[in-house]
Design a protein around this motif. Sequence first.
Motif, short mmCIF file in Angstrom:
data_model
loop_
_atom_site.label_atom_id
_atom_site.label_comp_id
_atom_site.label_asym_id
_atom_site.label_seq_id
_atom_site.Cartn_x
_atom_site.Cartn_y
_atom_site.Cartn_z
N VAL A 97 6.55 46.72 26.67
CA VAL A 97 7.59 45.45 26.40
C VAL A 97 6.58 44.29 26.52
CG1 VAL A 97 8.97 44.19 27.96
CG2 VAL A 97 9.43 46.66 27.78
N ARG A 122 6.78 41.62 23.33
CA ARG A 122 7.15 40.24 23.68
C ARG A 122 6.29 39.31 23.25
NH1 ARG A 122 8.74 40.63 29.09
NH2 ARG A 122 10.97 40.40 28.61
N PHE A 128 14.57 42.48 26.41
CA PHE A 128 13.74 43.49 26.94
C PHE A 128 13.97 43.86 28.35
CE2 PHE A 128 11.23 41.69 23.28
CZ PHE A 128 10.81 42.87 22.73
N PRO A 185 13.53 46.61 22.66
CA PRO A 185 14.61 45.52 22.96
C PRO A 185 15.85 46.00 22.80
CG PRO A 185 13.80 45.17 20.68
CD PRO A 185 12.79 46.28 21.28
#
Length: 883
Positions: free
Chosen positions: A58, A62, A212, A279
Amino acid sequence: MSFITDKQTIDDLNIFSKSGSDSIYHIFNKTFTQGGAALLEELFRNPLADHRAINDRVAVLRYFLESKTAFPLQGNRFEEAERYLSNTDPRSRLSNQGFSMADFNAAAQSVTALMEILQGLKKFLQEIQAKVTGNPYGAEVEKVLALLNAKELELLFTDHSKGKISSGKIVEYDNILRFQQRGLLEKILQYIYQLDVYISIAGVARERGYSFAAALERNANRLDLQGVYHPLLNKPVANSLTMTPDSNIVFLTGANMGGKSTFMKSLSIAMYLAHLGFPIAAKSMEFSVCDGMYTTINLPDNLAMGASHFYAEVLRVKKVAVELGAGKNLFVVFDELFRGTNVKDAYEGTIAIMEAFASKPHSLFVISTHIMEAGEVLQKKCKNMIFRYLPTRMENGKPIYTYTLTEGITDDRHGMIIINNEGVIELIQDKKQAKQPHADFLADKQTIEDLNLQGKFKQQSIYSLFNHLQTRGGEKMLEGMFARPLKTPGQINQRSATFAFFQQHRVIFPVIRSQVESMEDYLSGGAGAALPRVAWGIFAKKFKQVLFHNAELLQLQAGQSVTIEVLQAFRDFFKELKGKAGVEIYQKDLDTAWKVLQDSRLQSLLDAPEGQLSLMQLIKNDYVIRHAMISQMENLLKLIYELDVFIGVAAVAAEQDFVYAKALPAEQMVLDLEGFRHPGLRKGVSNNLRLTKERNMLFLTGANMAGKSTFMKSMGIAVYLAHMGFPVAAKRMEFSVKDGLFSSINVSDNLDMGYSHFYAEVLRTKTVAQAVNASQDLYVLFDELFKGTNVKDAYDATLAVTKAFSENRNSFFVVSTHIIEVGEALGKISDNVQFSFLPTVMKEGVPTYPYTLASGITTDRQGMIIIENEKIVDIIKAEQYAN
């Protein structure tokens, strides 16, 4: 530790799909390289089961989302580079001693492409490294740069001119890239594919506004999901749900079309994507990592396993129970638990299983049902169970669906309103329209799939049962017969009699598959050319053979030789066939074939002694077969294909002990089946059935696993095959020819169209009603009418629809149901319904099934016995922890 799931879950959530364009994978597949697409699929198939690994992924995604990083390389150069690297044949290595210009040019393009990729990648990674400290992708950057900075590749970055690369350098680079350092290059490409995937996923999140999820340790057993919606819907309604160890099981209710299935799919897709670190379509999400997830949303029966729809549900629950009993922390979703059984057993089974689930505080469960009464009992028994529903409000007599999750248990019952709004009953009862003529027998995709009729490679399809043919053309002809059943008694009986003739005489196809294929290949070169042009072409082939050892002439000779062998074999075959008793049924085709084979132009070549042909004989034969008589040869091939079908199907009939049905005019209104069974079950139990104008509807009941679905499929397949003129799995059959066959056995929901399971059933019923309204005379099979709704609506709808259909005396109907009270009511208002059931016999407390039709309405209810015999509750509550 790997995350566990299965194909049923993947299919339920449409993670992948056959068309590809409407899957979850397709949403995220915006990759620039084929390698990236392949890696993305691999990631999709392997969710993570460790919260640190998920959160690390993640963080990387991101970073790419926030930095708005674009893919820095040209994706179209990768396919060329991959193809180049995959050629490891040492004979293709370039050498300073010499090479062909074609090899050099190809290598030069590929080397240039690879160098552009490597140089562009290095520059991109150096820029990332320089810009950001503490980059979550920094470790990966360091790894790739270390590979790119390897001494073995140094020359590619420093020792070449900025302009055109010299031939010597191309040779040197080719040796480095393709042979010395190919393994190193493949590692670098894998990192590029990973980069491609990360950038693509981040781009999807940015474009769609996805968020997320934060992964928590597995033992926290929490889910906090805000504003979740289905990613494949255009205008979805978002919902929120929070689950904790004190509220880890959701009892979900709501009216048909209220949105239960869509909500459960939205929830499950979010959970699946969250375990990928991808996501999600939601505002925010925190979740405890699970060991795996199982969903049961569109679960069909399984005839191959002998599993009814209910038993398939039982086995599904048992599969989950085994994992729970082994101590696994799971996310479990069941849409309409035990909808394939009667109300009493579904009620008791739902309570027993959900109470057992509630004893597992380390897993999360979402269970929907139409049996609201079970919720009232569970509210008192299970303190860790929460109750949610999707409400319906009435406006001007029509249900309006908010699709917004609400606390409590629904009391909405609008099944009959939906049926009435669709005008189903009116369609059936209305004055019939003038009959619309149809050239083809009506059988739609749902019916074909229900009965598993077509498909060369489809497991246990009826087509594959008969496909023991020797020619590709025969297989195509067989496909055509399956696609277009016949509609007149004369045509049907004529075809059946032809099959019977070949079966009676045990006729064997006179050549093998490879011979026919060689003949087809040889004839494919024919074009009706004049003799001089044919001679010139063969002389040219001879010239190339002598000078260049070209094989074209040898191939021509071999093809012609095999073709003559096939023609000789069929001449002998048809000659023998002419003397067989009953050949009159095949006389027309026999005469056509015989006329071709007796053509004076063929006789000299067919009667010629074996041996090497002179060039002039080769030319003459080629001219006759492939040019002068090409149209006759093509017609003969069609007869050979048809003969292949006749012989092949007749052989199956003899082997399987099938019989040929007698077709009668539609107005005689009779279906008389004696000793019929499912053709896919060699040891299937036989049954008898007789329907007439006076008794044209069969109301069928029976306990779970008693054989209702198999009985209906067996009848439907027999009717379909009989309309084809094919042999059927029965001892005897007479039937009135009808306009079509419709079945409703395994009807699933349709998220794309916004259909719940119940609404899909309503629309299926409407489809049949429209056909009946158009004055089509049909065979109609309904297995478990309206099983996707609550008990009261299912009773009212089944009675109303069955009564309306029973008033049509020109079609045959078979309707099965678990709601036996409908039969009792129907018997008082309709005089043309016969009632039959498939019984259950209890032996030492265990239900056994004779699968033999009996008269009357069943009183058997053994659903809970089956659940208890499978020991599902005991398995769930077992304290055998694997970890």
